[in-house]
Design a protein around this motif. Structure first.
Motif, PDB file in Angstrom:
ATOM      1  N   SER A   1       0.845  -1.195   0.000  1.00  0.00           N
ATOM      2  CA  SER A   1       0.000   0.000   0.000  1.00  0.00           C
ATOM      3  C   SER A   1       0.881   1.248   0.000  1.00  0.00           C
ATOM      4  O   SER A   1       2.094   1.176   0.225  1.00  0.00           O
ATOM      5  N   SER A   2       0.252   2.394  -0.231  1.00  0.00           N
ATOM      6  CA  SER A   2       0.970   3.668  -0.166  1.00  0.00           C
ATOM      7  C   SER A   2       0.853   4.299   1.214  1.00  0.00           C
ATOM      8  O   SER A   2       1.391   5.378   1.458  1.00  0.00           O
TER       9      SER A   2
ATOM     10  N   HIS B   1      -4.344   4.460   3.014  1.00  0.00           N
ATOM     11  CA  HIS B   1      -5.400   4.451   2.000  1.00  0.00           C
ATOM     12  C   HIS B   1      -6.624   5.187   2.558  1.00  0.00           C
ATOM     13  O   HIS B   1      -6.505   6.337   2.952  1.00  0.00           O
TER      14      HIS B   1
ATOM     15  N   GLU C   1      -1.940  11.153   2.346  1.00  0.00           N
ATOM     16  CA  GLU C   1      -1.245  10.431   1.269  1.00  0.00           C
ATOM     17  C   GLU C   1      -2.282   9.673   0.442  1.00  0.00           C
ATOM     18  O   GLU C   1      -3.068   8.892   0.973  1.00  0.00           O
TER      19      GLU C   1
ATOM     20  N   THR D   1      -4.456   7.165  -1.902  1.00  0.00           N
ATOM     21  CA  THR D   1      -4.576   5.716  -2.058  1.00  0.00           C
ATOM     22  C   THR D   1      -3.872   5.262  -3.329  1.00  0.00           C
ATOM     23  O   THR D   1      -4.062   5.849  -4.393  1.00  0.00           O
ATOM     24  N   ARG D   2      -3.053   4.238  -3.227  1.00  0.00           N
ATOM     25  CA  ARG D   2      -2.431   3.652  -4.427  1.00  0.00           C
ATOM     26  C   ARG D   2      -3.520   3.017  -5.289  1.00  0.00           C
ATOM     27  O   ARG D   2      -4.457   2.391  -4.781  1.00  0.00           O
TER      28      ARG D   2
END
Length: 373
Positions: A188-189, A192, A227, A229-230
């Motif tokens: 994940s980044s 999320h 940040e 969500t990827r």
């Protein structure tokens, strides 16, 4: 000179002119998501999408998903930063569609707010459009609704729905999974868009403001927690094209955590031990857990802890899948193997099974997380 009559809707708190301006500000971003399949442009009562391509399918199935972003929007509102929350929405909606192996076709959005600030609404929709571009999805329509008296002046919420297409014979799911299949974790980044009620509770109790500098992250708390969500859709679709029979099921790790979401895409009578030692949760998870006086293990049903997606693949295709996803910019590693038969004693941890009303397999996390880098 006679004055023009006052608009009674404006006196009630609804600014239709601001809504029109917001549409003008977002139009170019929305149009960038449109291919030749989209008809009618921006502003119609309904979006039109040419479905002629579906005639090339033997038995086309439509896949649909709807979701929101949850209380992550409260952080965007707190630091007045709204240009990434739309990407989170696309991640929550479109990335659910690829779970069944479907290619997204189009998406619509809905924004409810206390007052329309045109630049803010345009920022939100630009973020949605960016996410749509990154997933190959046409943004064909949307609605912004002003709700004075119901929502505060600076409050808003976002939701969306998307539709995709998959050949009936190519649908991914638990029925394809076999004992011996390998479970791959896709990084994940960050957080999320799940578990933010716990995040906000921890931050509030610690007396931290979202505009404060966070030395652990090299930016403000708000920036770290926003940040984006990827997005996994296009890398996973490329993987499916390269190995249509090697990918058996996919799981999007959202609400409920890692184990519960994987259990939904495993057949009854199978189980998996996911090895925590194969990865180290990112600093944001560790810092928040420490602030909340929590163990990482206690948050496993709330946060993704560094795994945004799981793929259950044929063992002879696992290495190739890892290489392909890494080449697409997504760190990927083996985290477990599907087993058949009765579940072992739960002395190593509790098994999750039957999540979201699905009678699936059983999953638990075992071992200890790798040390932080």
């Amino acid at each position: 000179m006679a004055q023009s009559p006052q608009n009674p809707y404006s006196s009630a708190g609804v600014d239709t002119a601001a809504g029109d301006l917001a549409v003008e500000l977002m139009k170019s971003a929305v149009r960038r998501t449109h291919g030749p399949e989209v008809l009618g442009g921006v502003g119609g009562f309904a979006g039109l999408f040419d479905a002629s391509a579906l005639l090339g399918y033997t038995k086309p199935l439509l896949a649909t998903s709807t979701d929101g972003v949850g209380t992550k929007v409260a952080i965007a509102q707190a630091i007045d930063k709204h240009d990434t929350i739309g990407q989170d929405l696309v991640g929550m909606v479109v990335d659910d569609i690829v779970v069944v192996g479907a290619k997204p076709l189009f998406m619509t959005d809905y924004i409810a707010c206390g007052k329309v600030f045109p630049e803010r609404i345009a920022d939100i929709v630009r973020g949605i459009a960016t996410g749509c571009e990154l997933t190959g999805t046409a943004l064909v329509g949307g609605e912004t609704a002003e709700h004075p008296g119901l929502l505060g002046v600076n409050d808003y919420d976002v939701a969306g729905a998307a539709t995709g297409i998959v050949e009936a014979g190519a649908v991914l799911g638990a029925e394809r999974v076999q004992p011996g299949d390998v479970v791959l974790a896709l990084a994940s980044s960050g957080l999320h868009s799940n578990g933010y009620s716990l995040v906000r509770h921890i931050v509030s109790r610690a007396g931290i403001t979202y505009g404060s500098d966070a030395s652990d992250f090299g930016r403000t708390w708000g920036e770290e927690l926003l940040e984006p969500t990827r997005l996994y859709t296009l890398p996973l679709l490329r993987l499916l094209d390269a190995s249509p029979s090697g990918i058996h099921s996919l799981s999007h790790v959202t609400g409920g955590g890692i184990a519960a979401n994987l259990a939904r895409v495993l057949p009854v009578g199978t189980w998996v031990d996911l090895d925590r030692s194969t990865w180290s949760p990112a600093p944001v998870f560790r810092v928040l857990a420490d602030l909340g006086d929590l163990t990482l293990e206690s948050t496993e049903g709330t946060w993704n802890l560094g795994i945004g997606f799981l793929a259950v693949v044929s063992p002879d295709q696992a290495a190739a899948a890892i290489s392909a996803l890494r080449a697409d910019g997504i760190e990927t590693w083996q985290v477990g193997v599907v087993q058949g038969g009765p579940t072992p004693a739960d002395d190593l941890g509790h098994f999750e099974q039957g999540a979201k009303g699905v009678d699936g397999g059983a999953v638990r996390l075992v071992g200890s997380y790798a040390a932080s880098a």
